[in-house]
Design a protein around this motif. Structure first.
Motif, PDB file in Angstrom:
ATOM      1  N   GLN A 148       0.855  -1.189   0.000  1.00 15.63           N
ATOM      2  CA  GLN A 148       0.000   0.000   0.000  1.00 15.63           C
ATOM      3  C   GLN A 148       0.890   1.236   0.000  1.00 15.63           C
ATOM      4  O   GLN A 148       1.711   1.410   0.909  1.00 15.63           O
ATOM      5  CB  GLN A 148      -0.915   0.003   1.226  1.00 15.63           C
ATOM      6  N   PRO A 149       0.776   2.078  -1.016  1.00 13.80           N
ATOM      7  CA  PRO A 149       1.689   3.223  -1.130  1.00 13.80           C
ATOM      8  C   PRO A 149       1.522   4.236  -0.011  1.00 13.80           C
ATOM      9  O   PRO A 149       0.409   4.488   0.459  1.00 13.80           O
ATOM     10  CB  PRO A 149       1.310   3.833  -2.488  1.00 13.80           C
ATOM     11  N   ILE A 150       2.624   4.803   0.417  1.00 17.26           N
ATOM     12  CA  ILE A 150       2.626   5.885   1.401  1.00 17.26           C
ATOM     13  C   ILE A 150       2.845   7.187   0.629  1.00 17.26           C
ATOM     14  O   ILE A 150       3.970   7.524   0.264  1.00 17.26           O
ATOM     15  CB  ILE A 150       3.740   5.692   2.458  1.00 17.26           C
ATOM     16  N   ILE A 151       1.762   7.883   0.345  1.00 17.19           N
ATOM     17  CA  ILE A 151       1.864   9.133  -0.415  1.00 17.19           C
ATOM     18  C   ILE A 151       2.233  10.281   0.533  1.00 17.19           C
ATOM     19  O   ILE A 151       3.193  11.014   0.291  1.00 17.19           O
ATOM     20  CB  ILE A 151       0.542   9.447  -1.143  1.00 17.19           C
ATOM     21  N   MET A 152       1.450  10.424   1.588  1.00 14.06           N
ATOM     22  CA  MET A 152       1.740  11.399   2.634  1.00 14.06           C
ATOM     23  C   MET A 152       2.247  10.647   3.858  1.00 14.06           C
ATOM     24  O   MET A 152       1.873   9.500   4.100  1.00 14.06           O
ATOM     25  CB  MET A 152       0.487  12.197   2.986  1.00 14.06           C
ATOM     26  N   SER A 153       3.082  11.295   4.654  1.00 12.61           N
ATOM     27  CA  SER A 153       3.626  10.618   5.835  1.00 12.61           C
ATOM     28  C   SER A 153       2.520  10.157   6.783  1.00 12.61           C
ATOM     29  O   SER A 153       2.647   9.141   7.464  1.00 12.61           O
ATOM     30  CB  SER A 153       4.611  11.531   6.569  1.00 12.61           C
ATOM     31  N   ALA A 154       1.400  10.897   6.820  1.00 11.53           N
ATOM     32  CA  ALA A 154       0.289  10.542   7.705  1.00 11.53           C
ATOM     33  C   ALA A 154      -0.360   9.221   7.312  1.00 11.53           C
ATOM     34  O   ALA A 154      -1.071   8.616   8.125  1.00 11.53           O
ATOM     35  CB  ALA A 154      -0.756  11.643   7.703  1.00 11.53           C
ATOM     36  N   ASP A 155      -0.139   8.754   6.089  1.00 13.84           N
ATOM     37  CA  ASP A 155      -0.705   7.473   5.679  1.00 13.84           C
ATOM     38  C   ASP A 155      -0.130   6.325   6.502  1.00 13.84           C
ATOM     39  O   ASP A 155      -0.808   5.320   6.736  1.00 13.84           O
ATOM     40  CB  ASP A 155      -0.418   7.210   4.194  1.00 13.84           C
ATOM     41  N   LEU A 156       1.120   6.456   6.923  1.00 14.68           N
ATOM     42  CA  LEU A 156       1.785   5.353   7.631  1.00 14.68           C
ATOM     43  C   LEU A 156       1.134   5.018   8.972  1.00 14.68           C
ATOM     44  O   LEU A 156       0.769   3.859   9.204  1.00 14.68           O
ATOM     45  CB  LEU A 156       3.271   5.649   7.797  1.00 14.68           C
ATOM     46  N   PRO A 157       0.980   5.988   9.899  1.00 14.16           N
ATOM     47  CA  PRO A 157       0.325   5.629  11.166  1.00 14.16           C
ATOM     48  C   PRO A 157      -1.099   5.159  10.997  1.00 14.16           C
ATOM     49  O   PRO A 157      -1.587   4.342  11.783  1.00 14.16           O
ATOM     50  CB  PRO A 157       0.400   6.922  12.001  1.00 14.16           C
ATOM     51  N   HIS A 158      -1.817   5.650   9.974  1.00 12.38           N
ATOM     52  CA  HIS A 158      -3.168   5.174   9.724  1.00 12.38           C
ATOM     53  C   HIS A 158      -3.159   3.677   9.417  1.00 12.38           C
ATOM     54  O   HIS A 158      -3.982   2.914   9.936  1.00 12.38           O
ATOM     55  CB  HIS A 158      -3.798   5.922   8.553  1.00 12.38           C
ATOM     56  N   LEU A 159      -2.213   3.252   8.579  1.00 14.83           N
ATOM     57  CA  LEU A 159      -2.133   1.852   8.193  1.00 14.83           C
ATOM     58  C   LEU A 159      -1.606   0.985   9.332  1.00 14.83           C
ATOM     59  O   LEU A 159      -2.143  -0.082   9.627  1.00 14.83           O
ATOM     60  CB  LEU A 159      -1.235   1.701   6.955  1.00 14.83           C
ATOM     61  N   VAL A 160      -0.538   1.437   9.979  1.00 17.39           N
ATOM     62  CA  VAL A 160       0.086   0.657  11.045  1.00 17.39           C
ATOM     63  C   VAL A 160      -0.867   0.507  12.230  1.00 17.39           C
ATOM     64  O   VAL A 160      -0.971  -0.556  12.841  1.00 17.39           O
ATOM     65  CB  VAL A 160       1.413   1.301  11.500  1.00 17.39           C
ATOM     66  N   GLY A 161      -1.580   1.591  12.566  1.00 17.91           N
ATOM     67  CA  GLY A 161      -2.465   1.570  13.724  1.00 17.91           C
ATOM     68  C   GLY A 161      -3.553   0.522  13.623  1.00 17.91           C
ATOM     69  O   GLY A 161      -4.042   0.022  14.641  1.00 17.91           O
ATOM     70  N   ARG A 162      -3.962   0.165  12.415  1.00 24.37           N
ATOM     71  CA  ARG A 162      -5.042  -0.805  12.235  1.00 24.37           C
ATOM     72  C   ARG A 162      -4.530  -2.243  12.167  1.00 24.37           C
ATOM     73  O   ARG A 162      -5.318  -3.173  12.068  1.00 24.37           O
ATOM     74  CB  ARG A 162      -5.838  -0.469  10.973  1.00 24.37           C
ATOM     75  N   MET A 163      -3.206  -2.417  12.212  1.00 28.50           N
ATOM     76  CA  MET A 163      -2.632  -3.758  12.194  1.00 28.50           C
ATOM     77  C   MET A 163      -2.559  -4.317  13.611  1.00 28.50           C
ATOM     78  O   MET A 163      -2.454  -3.575  14.586  1.00 28.50           O
ATOM     79  CB  MET A 163      -1.244  -3.742  11.556  1.00 28.50           C
TER      80      MET A 163
END
Length: 478
Positions: free
Chosen positions: A325-340
């Motif tokens: 899943q591409p990380i376009i903005m840095s904020a995308d990362l915690p959104h994805l990681v937090g749901r794992m």
């Protein structure tokens, strides 16, 4: 000739009427939606006992908006009703009442709302559409997502339909139902103006941005799509006046339901954690790291002993995607990681020293608030050296300072002179750990790297200030 003019006039009239009818036909009719969904929307009021002298400082009916981040207002009102002082002379307690909205998600009485609507409440009252009132029990709350789960005693209660917020598209019509300023079951409509929006101090919620009119009392109320499904919980607004200004933010329902299910079964919320501090990759940073365009999350700090450190992630890595899943903005990362889930595997693709690299690491469990790793530095150090090209006087860190800051190298700025360092805002006490993508292990190394910096090209520097790491960029013209 007259006949031709009349014919053209009639054609133009018919054309304009057709356009108007077509435009009218394309506008949504929310009446059926409101009739079906409104019974499951509730008004929530709370009572909190506060000391007399505290209550006396507020005026009845005035929203309490103090202490919030600039521009953001939590949607609740605190009323301070006047009560007589106890004749026994004891400190009298008064009820601080707050107002919000919520919605029923199960026939047996589970209700979703915002955490800030019910936080600190001694009593929670849920008022249904038929004006009956039920006492609610707080099952659990998650401040990080601002979601709270309540339970009232009931059977065969009306419920909302739950939709998938990930299917929502920008430009889609949406409708909110709530109790702005206490006016029960008020409906307001608008469109989705953005998705995945990050707000200050809200790292784990990819907010839905809308232009739906939201005001105090709408907090915790549902946001519906045209199918009558709840796709968000109205949570925040951006305002300079305290009222609606066209920017409203809702918690995506996918996030809210995940939180609600965890609160219902576990009583708490667990979310994934990498153990890094990241920052946005702007144009200059992208150039300095050899990227074609600004994208990804730049790792500014790696927590010792955290999942990222164990998995080989390094300071200066730019994370481009997580599990494809591409990380376009840095904020995308915690959104994805937090749901794992903690213990799950994560495949990362990073840029390191200009080359693409793949890493696999195990996701950890996000520590409780206040338990995150912190570092503080300072103090005197070893022999000082000058780098006239940068315009700073630096010194090597002592062994104790490196240990306190969890560093293997780095230099501390002792003095800022006229030059590039002053222009980019460096100041005494800042610690430089990387310069031009090279680790700085001594004052000598810093001087050598500084003297070899290229001209008229973006150069990155990693700076640690009061324990917080970040990359900055600059250009040397000479």
């Amino acid at each position: 000739m007259l006949s031709l003019k009349s014919g053209l006039s009639a054609f133009l009239t018919l054309f304009l009427l057709g356009q108007a009818v077509t435009a009218h036909a394309e506008l949504p009719d929310f009446t059926t939606l409101v009739e079906a969904a409104a019974p499951a929307v509730v008004n929530i009021s709370t009572t909190q006992k506060v000391p007399d002298q505290v209550a006396g400082n507020s005026q009845s009916g005035i929203p309490d908006l103090e202490g919030l981040p600039p521009g953001f207002r939590e949607f609740f009102e605190r009323n301070m009703p006047q009560q007589p002082r106890s004749p026994q002379g004891r400190q009298q307690q008064r009820g601080a009442q707050s107002l919000g909205s919520g919605f029923i998600i199960s026939p047996d009485g589970y209700v979703l709302t915002n955490n800030h609507v019910v936080t600190g409440a001694d009593e929670i009252i849920v008022r249904l559409s038929d004006r009956s009132e039920l006492k609610a029990k707080l099952i659990g709350a998650d401040p990080r997502t601002d979601v709270a789960l309540l339970k009232v005693e009931g059977k065969n209660l009306p419920v909302v339909k739950i939709g998938k917020s990930e299917d929502l598209k920008v430009g889609a019509w949406v409708l909110a139902i709530g109790s702005p300023f206490g006016f029960d079951h008020s409906a307001t409509a608008g469109i989705v103006s953005a998705k995945g929006r990050s707000l200050p101090n809200e790292s784990y919620v990819p907010f839905i941005q809308t232009d739906v009119a939201i005001n105090p009392g709408n907090s915790g109320g549902p946001l519906f799509n045209l199918n009558g499904e709840v796709i968000g919980i109205n949570s925040q607004i951006f305002t300079r006046s305290g009222g609606f200004m066209g920017l409203s933010f809702a918690i995506p329902m996918d996030v809210a339901m995940d939180v609600a299910n965890q609160l219902r079964t576990e009583g708490k919320v667990s979310r994934g954690w990498l153990g890094v501090v990241i920052q946005e990759v702007n144009k200059d940073l992208a150039e300095s790291f050899g990227l074609d365009k600004p994208a990804g999350a730049l790792v500014a700090q790696v927590m010792e002993g955290g999942p990222a450190a164990k998995g080989g992630l390094q300071v200066g890595d730019v994370i481009l995607n997580l599990n494809d899943q591409p990380i376009i903005m840095s904020a995308d990362l915690p959104h994805l990681v937090g749901r794992m889930k903690a213990g799950s595997k994560a495949q990362l693709e990073v840029i390191r020293e200009g080359s693409r690299k793949k890493l696999e690491l195990t996701i950890g469990n996000l520590p409780a608030e206040g338990d995150e790793v912190a570092a503080n530095g300072g103090g005197d150090s070893a022999v000082e050296r000058n780098s006239n090209r940068m315009g700073v006087k630096v010194a090597e860190l002592s062994a104790d300072e490196r240990k306190a800051l969890d560093l293997k190298g780095g230099v501390v700025i002792k003095e800022v002179q006229d030059g590039p360092a002053a222009l980019i805002g460096l100041r005494p006490g800042d610690v430089i750990t990387h310069l031009n993508n090279q680790a700085i292990d001594s004052a000598k190394t810093f001087t050598q790297v500084a003297q070899a910096l290229p001209k008229n090209r973006s150069v990155s520097m990693r700076v640690l200030r009061e324990g917080r790491a970040s990359f900055i960029t600059f250009k040397l013209s000479e």
